[in-house]
Design a protein around this motif. Sequence first.
Motif, short mmCIF file in Angstrom:
data_model
loop_
_atom_site.label_atom_id
_atom_site.label_comp_id
_atom_site.label_asym_id
_atom_site.label_seq_id
_atom_site.Cartn_x
_atom_site.Cartn_y
_atom_site.Cartn_z
N PRO A 94 0.84 -1.31 0.04
CA PRO A 94 0.08 0.00 -0.10
C PRO A 94 0.99 1.23 -0.01
O PRO A 94 2.00 1.29 0.48
CB PRO A 94 -0.77 -0.16 1.26
N ASN A 95 0.37 2.11 -0.89
CA ASN A 95 0.87 3.67 -1.01
C ASN A 95 2.46 3.48 -1.54
O ASN A 95 3.44 4.51 -1.56
CB ASN A 95 1.19 4.27 0.40
N VAL A 96 2.85 2.35 -2.08
CA VAL A 96 4.17 2.32 -2.63
C VAL A 96 3.74 1.79 -3.91
O VAL A 96 4.18 2.22 -5.11
CB VAL A 96 4.90 0.91 -2.14
N ASP A 97 2.82 0.54 -4.18
CA ASP A 97 2.79 0.12 -5.62
C ASP A 97 0.96 0.79 -5.82
O ASP A 97 0.65 0.54 -7.01
CB ASP A 97 2.63 -1.29 -5.56
N PHE A 98 0.31 1.00 -5.02
CA PHE A 98 -1.00 1.81 -5.23
C PHE A 98 -1.37 2.75 -4.44
O PHE A 98 -0.76 2.79 -3.09
CB PHE A 98 -2.00 0.52 -5.24
N HIS A 99 -2.10 3.65 -4.88
CA HIS A 99 -2.47 4.72 -3.93
C HIS A 99 -3.72 4.77 -2.92
O HIS A 99 -4.67 3.97 -3.41
CB HIS A 99 -2.62 6.05 -4.85
N SER A 100 -3.83 5.40 -1.88
CA SER A 100 -4.89 5.10 -1.23
C SER A 100 -4.77 6.23 -0.15
O SER A 100 -3.68 6.25 0.74
CB SER A 100 -5.18 3.76 -0.54
N PRO A 101 -5.75 7.30 0.47
CA PRO A 101 -5.77 8.13 1.48
C PRO A 101 -6.10 7.04 2.91
O PRO A 101 -5.97 7.58 3.95
CB PRO A 101 -6.72 9.07 1.20
N LEU A 102 -6.42 6.02 2.55
CA LEU A 102 -6.62 5.32 4.09
C LEU A 102 -5.04 4.34 4.47
O LEU A 102 -4.37 4.29 3.51
CB LEU A 102 -7.53 4.08 3.63
N GLY A 103 -4.96 4.20 5.87
CA GLY A 103 -4.07 3.72 6.34
C GLY A 103 -3.61 2.45 5.57
O GLY A 103 -4.65 1.57 5.19
N PRO A 104 -2.34 1.89 5.84
CA PRO A 104 -1.98 0.36 5.10
C PRO A 104 -2.92 -0.76 5.88
O PRO A 104 -3.28 -1.64 5.18
CB PRO A 104 -0.71 0.24 5.34
N LEU A 105 -3.04 -0.63 7.04
CA LEU A 105 -3.93 -1.59 8.18
C LEU A 105 -5.36 -1.80 7.27
O LEU A 105 -6.02 -2.90 7.68
CB LEU A 105 -4.05 -1.31 9.52
N THR A 106 -5.56 -0.76 6.76
CA THR A 106 -7.07 -0.98 5.98
C THR A 106 -6.99 -2.11 4.93
O THR A 106 -8.25 -2.38 4.89
CB THR A 106 -7.60 0.42 5.62
N PHE A 107 -5.79 -2.40 4.32
CA PHE A 107 -5.88 -3.40 3.55
C PHE A 107 -4.99 -4.77 3.83
O PHE A 107 -5.41 -5.58 3.51
CB PHE A 107 -4.94 -2.81 2.24
N TYR A 108 -4.24 -4.52 5.09
CA TYR A 108 -3.47 -5.50 5.94
C TYR A 108 -4.49 -6.37 6.34
O TYR A 108 -4.45 -7.81 6.58
CB TYR A 108 -2.45 -5.00 6.55
N ILE A 109 -5.54 -5.80 7.10
CA ILE A 109 -6.68 -6.65 7.87
C ILE A 109 -7.25 -7.39 7.14
O ILE A 109 -7.40 -8.65 7.27
CB ILE A 109 -7.35 -5.68 8.67
#
Length: 497
Positions: free
Chosen positions: A40-55
């Motif tokens: 997250p935020n390296v290979d794709f963009h998001s204003p949400l935190g990385p845990l929003t996707f790691y969870i």
Amino acid sequence: MGFILACLLALPGRTATTKYVNDLFVFLDGAHRIARGQVPNVDFHSPLGPLTFYIPAAGYGLSGNMGGAMPVGMAMVVFLLAIIAAEIVGSRMHEAFGLPLAIFLLLIVAAPANPGERIGELSFAMFYNRIGWASLGFLMVMYLPRLRAAGSSNAVDAICASFLVLLMLYTKITYGVVGLAFLLFMLADRRQIGWVTLALGMVSVSIVGVEITWRGGFNYLADLGLSAKNSGSLLALAALGHLVRNNLADLLVYLAVALTVLSLAPSYRHLLFIAFCGTTGILLIGQNFQTVGILTLGAGAAIITESLFRAKLLSRYGKARFALPLLLGFLLLPAAVGNAASLAIHAYYSAGGRGKPIPLPAFSEIRLVEMWSAGQYEYFEGYNRTLADASAALSQLMSADERVAVLDFVNPFSAGLGLTPPVGDSVWYHWGRTLGPDDHPAAEEMFADVDLILDPKWPIEIWTGNGLRDLYAHYIARHYVLVRETADWRIYRRKAS
């Protein structure tokens, strides 16, 4: 209690939803990208935190299917928060007030429903807000010094506080900022300055360590900046008035509790804490989609009522002894009952495999169910039909390694069809929130790794679909050619270079 709630979420291994299906796809797209090695935020963009996707990625890894990604991921969060709650609430509050508060906060996280919405409106959309509300509520319990019987443990307190702040910072940063503000406020309490200082140090060291490993922090802030430019950062007076009207009953009850406590035990610290809970709650809900349910009010009321109980002042004042628990029940009970009912309904529908499966192979264990929300089922059933139409077209057009993008709120096809996701784009496009006419991602970055572009004739979010089409029409015309038109889609393929 936390174990039971986690089991109700995780054991069915499916997702049941009634609305916000497109929001759910945002998190599943992020989980799919992580499973394919993206960061997250390296290979794709998001204003949400990385845990929003790691969870959800963790839930996907444990359950083995996209239908279990959100329930299992959230079950893990519930279980961890229950452990934290046992330490924080158990060492600082008596059971009469601590147990109802802990159940109230854990149910906020466990229920697949947004605060303020009706029972049975099932959705994992915006789950980061529920994590934020609950984590902040548990953190605020640390306003109270430890009970004498619990002893003193600065290290344990610091670990609990830093965990909660970091969870908020890397899920949705606004809650994390409020959590840090609370720790700074607690520096004024000489009795607890030891664990507070240690917690601030742990948070600082952890942020540095995460950035060394993640290397996406500055991109995260840049994505947040782009979102802030489009959505605005200040709560307008008209919006504030609307929030106050929507939450007037809770605000009045909270004010009654606050005035009662301050009249019986005047204290500048109590006054500041009461103001902190109310003000930050209003500011937080002001930047949420939901406008009902300022969940810091119930937590704050329980905490200051506990302070009176400790001082043995409730036993001296008969009216307050009966009135305060009733007022506290008004703030805690309706939301707790509603969340418990929504969790039970989700367990019933998901365990029985009820509802219509999302018509993409990897999403077959996600079921759209019909409840009593007028128009929602028909709306998302129509969305499902467009997904099936696109899936059929892509099966005829695509080669194995081609990557797709969608001119809409979210791209459900990479995760839903098991495709290789593109690099450099975003998982969430929302007109007026994450992009707009003046501030938006550059086409050269957004489509750099995209072979096929799907342009929906009936976008799930009409303003976003139309806005994306208008913004990138010239780029698409120069670099892509129309190769298929169906009832619901126009599909473009990159021109041969």
